[in-house]
Design a protein around this motif. Structure first.
Motif, PDB file in Angstrom:
ATOM      1  N   ASN A 450       1.857   2.362  -0.852  1.00  0.00           N
ATOM      2  CA  ASN A 450       2.771   3.051   0.058  1.00  0.00           C
ATOM      3  C   ASN A 450       2.543   2.612   1.505  1.00  0.00           C
ATOM      4  O   ASN A 450       1.414   2.543   1.968  1.00  0.00           O
ATOM      5  CB  ASN A 450       2.551   4.559  -0.049  1.00  0.00           C
ATOM      6  N   GLU A 483       5.877   0.003  -0.968  1.00  0.00           N
ATOM      7  CA  GLU A 483       6.934   1.017  -1.070  1.00  0.00           C
ATOM      8  C   GLU A 483       7.125   1.677   0.287  1.00  0.00           C
ATOM      9  O   GLU A 483       6.161   1.997   0.962  1.00  0.00           O
ATOM     10  CB  GLU A 483       6.528   2.104  -2.073  1.00  0.00           C
ATOM     11  N   ASP A 513      11.075   3.803  -1.716  1.00  0.00           N
ATOM     12  CA  ASP A 513      10.432   4.924  -2.402  1.00  0.00           C
ATOM     13  C   ASP A 513      11.336   6.160  -2.324  1.00  0.00           C
ATOM     14  O   ASP A 513      12.148   6.276  -1.405  1.00  0.00           O
ATOM     15  CB  ASP A 513       9.092   5.216  -1.703  1.00  0.00           C
TER      16      ASP A 513
HETATM   17 CA    CA Z   1       5.215   5.824  -3.669  1.00  0.00          CA
END
Ligand code: CA
Ligand code: C2E
Ligand code: CA
Length: 618
Positions: A450, A483, A513
């Motif tokens: 992330n 993401e 995401d």
């Molecule tokens: Ca994620």
């Protein structure tokens, strides 16, 4: 004799009274006119403007009697300020409360008293306007009405005096003002708008006066102004900002002042605000009115507005404390989606302290390696083969507890540690990927991570990210995926395009995401080199209920993704039925508790070992 009790709000009342700066001031014709009018209307020899101080009543005007003050405990006016209606004693000798009062038995031998409370705009009784006679008397209804009106006029006269006094003082404290005025402001706005320096010096000044009345400060945040400036240009944002300022000016009382703190935050000072209710009502009106859309160059624009308010009731000694409490309240208000206001209270002050504590623990945790990635498998919805892992941050605190991102990501963001946290997760996860790759060296795998908005917006952190990717290659057959949330892609398009191209060129897969939760502009997204969509789990959750609109949404998402040749991963797949539906629909990968929860590296290695790269039996 009955002594008047001290009202429960006497401290506030006295503070309010002193803020007028009228006690012990010299005689003034405008007040003496009012005293004389009392006499004329009531047909009494004596007309008085009496202000009830802590231990005395002091006469701002006293016509027909040679006196300047009397003790509060024998005063008639001490009784009048306890009520909102006139106190009329037609014959004091007949009234058990007053018949043995020294003002009745001795000079000036009061027999008749009519007191009309002087109520400030804050609802506090400052004293009374009174008609006094040495004979018993009766007032007709029209006389009472006229005297009530006169009492209101007396208060207004005091208000005027207070305002001009404050303005004078503020002007002395900060003679250089008037900068930062928007060139096309209306007179109304010009009247209220001031420089930050002058506003702060006004706050300082009001705090420093021991006799100062209560006042409020509000911090306003226009939550979307910056985004609008980025997306539609500075000029458009300026027009919107100007319109919002005008609306604000229209809502504020005449004696208020406001200034810009930065491009989306303003500070407002409302003098003579006595109660949380008053301040709250004003803040509510502001949030309500300012969020209404504004027409700018054929578009309707609006910005959500958050207001944080704090009230000075003698409870602050520094402007900084007051403003930081307003900032805490603003943060509370801004945190909620939509337009809201919040007044500072004990709970939020404590919360702010706890937030600070958490932030400092997190800073320590990050620097001592307490944060680690856990891994959740990504699997092929059809073959059920393990295709990759998403790394999710966990904080193993000193006492051994494992904390989830929901408990610390917000603190990381506030403390500006989020980008650093992302980089640490990437570094650790790349190291972990080498251990995972040793289990099945031939298997193609994706390592997904992330990326926060904080990182995406910081050129320094982005450089660190590029350097990290260049220096730490993944195992053969592994690909790095990053993401990001749509909300974090609000910067000017050229900037994002540049960042994403840099990553793309390094062979990084880019994924959106929580797809479907933002206001997706696929045409915009399509201009960037995205590889996949991770469909938000809220849609998948609704699949179990029959005939949910989310079925349709998921169908549309998959159709769009297919048209744009985007890879899809459905998040939050918890049941076999969901997996089958999604797979039939054409979604590629799944992630969710059906296969596995996020787990530490060792468990991930075990899972890989047990399944020998084959399909994971579901
Ligand atoms: Ca994620
Ligand atoms: P996310 O990126 O959408 O991650 C998926 C979240 O859904 C994870 O929560 C995961 O544990 C949870 N989840 C996965 N499968 C299921 C399921 O079947 N049912 C349910 N109910 N939940 C499932 P987690 O680990 O608590 O992470 C929450 C969010 O925190 C993540 O949402 C991500 O946005 C953020 N986050 C986590 N680690 C990092 C990080 O290192 N950096 C940044 N910037 N954000 C992170
Ligand atoms: Ca997600």
């Amino acid at each position: 004799m009955l002594q008047a009790p001290i009202p429960p709000d006497d401290t506030a009342r006295l503070q309010e009274l002193r803020s007028y700066g009228v006690l012990d001031s010299p005689d003034e014709p405008s007040f003496d006119d009012i005293g004389a009018l009392v006499r004329d209307i009531a047909n009494t020899p004596i007309g008085i403007i009496s202000l009830v101080d802590e231990n005395r009543q002091w006469f701002k005007s006293c016509i027909g009697l040679d006196a300047k003050e009397t003790p509060r405990n024998i005063s008639f006016c001490g009784h009048t300020i306890l009520q909102r209606t006139p106190l009329i004693i037609e014959d004091a000798l007949e009234d058990p409360r007053f018949c043995d009062n020294p003002l009745v038995l001795q000079e000036p031998h009061i027999r008749f008293y009519a007191g009309f409370p002087l109520i400030s705009s804050n609802g506090l009784a400052l004293g009374s306007l009174c008609a006094v006679d040495q004979q018993p008397r009766h007032l007709e209804a029209h006389q009472i009405q006229a005297l009530e009106r006169l009492a209101r006029l007396a208060v207004r006269q005091m208000e005027l005096k207070r305002q001009s006094r404050l303005l004078e003082q503020a002007a002395q404290a900060a003679p250089e003002a008037q900068e930062g005025l928007a060139p096309t402001s209306t007179p109304r706005l010009n009247q209220l708008l001031t420089s930050k320096e002058q506003l702060l010096s006004m706050v300082e000044l009001m705090l420093s006066q021991s006799s100062q009345a209560f006042f409020g400060v509000m911090r306003l945040e226009f939550k979307e102004l910056r985004r609008i400036a980025n997306a539609l240009g500075e000029a458009t944002a300026m027009v919107l900002r100007q319109e919002l300022q005008e609306r604000l000016a229209a809502l504020l009382p005449d004696n208020a002042s406001c200034c810009e703190l930065n491009d989306q935050e303003w500070l407002v000072l409302t003098p003579f605000t006595a109660t949380d209710e008053q301040l709250g009502a004003l803040a509510a009106a502001i949030t309500q009115q300012l969020q209404q859309p504004v027409g700018v160059a054929q578009q309707l624009l609006s910005s959500q507005v958050a207001v944080g308010a704090a009230l000075f009731q003698g409870n602050y000694s520094s402007a900084n404390d007051l403003l930081s409490d307003a900032a805490i309240a603003l943060r509370n208000a801004a945190r909620r989606p939509g337009s809201h206001y919040s007044c500072i209270d004990l709970a939020s002050r404590i919360q702010a302290q706890q937030d600070l504590q958490l932030e400092s623990e997190l800073r320590r945790g990050l620097s001592t390696g307490q944060l680690e990635p856990h891994f959740q498998p990504l699997f092929d919805l059809q073959t059920k083969r393990l295709m990759g892992v998403e790394a999710l941050a966990r904080w193993r605190s000193v006492n051994g507890d494992l904390l989830m991102p929901s408990l610390f990501l917000a603190a990381a963001e506030r403390a500006e540690l989020l980008g650093e946290l992302d980089l640490q997760m990437i570094r650790q996860s790349i190291a972990a990927s080498h251990a995972m790759a040793r289990v099945h060296p031939q298997q193609a795998m994706v390592l997904s991570l992330n990326l926060s908005g904080a990182l995406l917006e910081s050129p320094t952190l982005l450089d660190e990210l590029f350097a990290l990717i260049d220096a730490e290659p993944l195992p053969p057959n592994w690909q790095l995926q990053l993401e990001m949330l749509e909300v974090n892609l609000q910067q000017p398009e050229a900037d994002i395009a540049h960042t994403l191209d840099q990553l793309h060129q390094r062979g990084v897969l880019l994924a959106i995401d929580d797809f479907g939760t933002g206001y997706s502009s696929l045409s915009r997204l399509n201009r960037f080199p995205f590889h996949s969509l991770k469909v938000d789990m809220s849609f998948v959750k609704l699949l179990d209920a029959p005939d949910q609109p989310s079925n349709r949404i998921l169908e549309v998402i998959q159709a769009m993704a297919e048209a744009l040749e985007l890879h899809t991963t459905a998040e939050g797949v918890e049941t076999e039925a969901q997996r089958q539906w999604l797979q039939r629909q054409g979604f590629h990968w799944g992630q969710g508790y059906l296969l596995a929860k996020p787990m530490p590296l060792q468990e991930t290695l075990n899972l890989l070992l047990t399944h020998q790269g084959a399909a994971v039996p579901l």
